[in-house]
Design an enzyme around this catalytic site. Structure first.
Site, mmCIF file in Angstrom:
data_model
loop_
_atom_site.group_PDB
_atom_site.id
_atom_site.type_symbol
_atom_site.label_atom_id
_atom_site.label_comp_id
_atom_site.label_asym_id
_atom_site.label_seq_id
_atom_site.Cartn_x
_atom_site.Cartn_y
_atom_site.Cartn_z
ATOM 1 N N CYS A 281 0.852 -1.186 0.000
ATOM 2 C CA CYS A 281 0.000 0.000 0.000
ATOM 3 C C CYS A 281 0.888 1.237 0.000
ATOM 4 O O CYS A 281 1.506 1.555 1.024
ATOM 5 C CB CYS A 281 -0.904 -0.029 1.234
ATOM 6 S SG CYS A 281 -1.812 1.495 1.486
ATOM 7 N N CYS B 220 -0.077 4.043 2.398
ATOM 8 C CA CYS B 220 0.145 3.727 3.822
ATOM 9 C C CYS B 220 1.638 3.817 4.159
ATOM 10 O O CYS B 220 2.012 4.335 5.201
ATOM 11 C CB CYS B 220 -0.309 2.314 4.162
ATOM 12 S SG CYS B 220 -1.883 1.832 3.493
ATOM 13 N N ASP B 221 2.481 3.261 3.301
ATOM 14 C CA ASP B 221 3.887 3.056 3.661
ATOM 15 C C ASP B 221 4.876 3.904 2.869
ATOM 16 O O ASP B 221 6.066 3.901 3.172
ATOM 17 C CB ASP B 221 4.255 1.570 3.467
ATOM 18 C CG ASP B 221 3.410 0.668 4.340
ATOM 19 O OD1 ASP B 221 3.104 1.086 5.474
ATOM 20 O OD2 ASP B 221 3.037 -0.431 3.897
#
Ligand code: NAP
Length: 304
Positions: free
Chosen positions: A136, A139-140
């Site tokens: 993701c 997200c990261d």
């Protein structure tokens, strides 16, 4: 926590399909509980900027949209329980669902569990997950600001991830097993000007690194294999429907999606499937939300 042990409708999964269904069912006067294991929004909550859900002229953060959908359903009395579902008995008139915080019963169940990222299936992939292997970008991605990263895949997720990462990373490689992407047109022009280096007709065959990712081996269909040094590999090669809990009760297609047509009805009376988990031609937030409305209409018919 669940306020009751018995509901008219239990929704498994709190993404856009699940919360749209909950909103419509609650507005129709049914008692509704949404069972969600993580946070409202599901897969949508991992999308930084949602531009293709109508009503938000500046776009909206996917996590925020998830929260809004939750609140919108709760305004009409739907409840949310943050639990994981352990098992579901879906065949009888009264459906029984066992969760991490107890058992509930429901007269109808809406399956809205969505799908999870597909893995590449490489040797070091699991061990290095969270240490350079990621699924993701929104997200990261920030963890790899100003670093070199590799994105794998050729669909909308890979295109969106690569574009997002190109804004924050030093260098982005996009490795795809074909010579063109199957991503939507909307991504194509920005990709051309993005500075992303495309590695066509190629597969990542090895992920290197002891404690964290240090690089990948890329095998080409039309040339020698090469090594790319990188700090992260973002895998965006599609999704696998989260239907294992229902296998053997609900009919699934060959790839694991729940067979349900535009009515959202499954093979089981009183069991409906909405959103990405259902067989359908277009998996989008707006089509998931539409499924939720449709499911509510056929639940009313089922209860009549
Ligand atoms: P997808 O459309 O299924 O694309 C998966 C890509 O990964 C394909 O290019 C596929 O290659 C490749 N692939 C699959 N298995 C692979 C493997 N083992 N090794 C290497 N490559 C592999 O998946 P997605 O991009 O995650 O999208 C999922 C759904 O979400 C789609 O319906 C998509 O439209 C939707 N989505 C929409 C948006 C948006 O509209 N903004 C954004 C993200 C996702 P081939 O081309 O060779 O099959």
């Amino acid at each position: 926590m669940m306020k009751q042990t018995s509901y008219d409708v239990a929704v498994i999964g709190g993404g856009p399909g699940g919360y749209a269904a909950a909103l419509y069912c609650a507005r129709s006067g049914f008692s509704v509980i949404v069972l969600e294991q993580l946070s409202p929004g599901g897969q949508m909550a991992t999308t930084g900027q949602v531009d293709n859900y109508p009503g938000f002229e500046e776009g909206i953060d996917g996590f925020e949209l998830g929260e809004k959908m939750q609140k919108g359903a709760e305004r009409f009395g739907a409840e949310t329980a943050f639990v994981s579902v352990k098992s579901a008995e879906l065949t009888g008139d009264i459906k029984k669902i066992t969760t991490s915080k107890g058992e509930i019963e429901a007269r109808a169940v809406i399956l809205a569990t969505g799908a999870s990222p597909r893995e590449l299936g490489l040797q070091r992939e699991k061990e290095l997950r969270g240490r350079g292997v990621a699924y993701c970008a929104t997200c990261d991605g920030m963890r790899y600001r100003d670093k070199t990263v590799v994105v794998v895949g050729g669909g909308n997720s890979a295109a969106a991830d690569a574009l997002y990462l190109a804004k924050i990373c030093k260098k982005v490689y996009l490795v795809h097993r074909r010579d063109s992407l199957r991503a939507s047109k909307i991504y194509m022009d920005p990709l051309i000007d993005s500075g992303i280096e495309f590695v066509w007709n190629s597969r990542v065959t090895e992920i290197h690194g002891d404690k964290k990712v240090t690089g990948v081996t890329v095998a080409s269909l039309d040339g020698p294999a090469k090594e790319i040094s990188c700090e992260a590999v973002f895998v965006a090669v599609g999704r696998i429907p989260d239907t294992e809990l229902f296998r053997g009760q609900v009919d699934l297609d060959g790839t694991g999606y729940i067979i349900a047509d535009e009515t959202t009805k499954t093979n089981l009376p009183g069991v409906f499937a909405v959103g990405d988990v259902r067989t359908k031609p277009l998996r989008q937030i707006v089509t998931a939300a539409a499924d939720g409305a449709v499911a509510s209409r056929f639940i009313e018919e089922y209860f009549a």
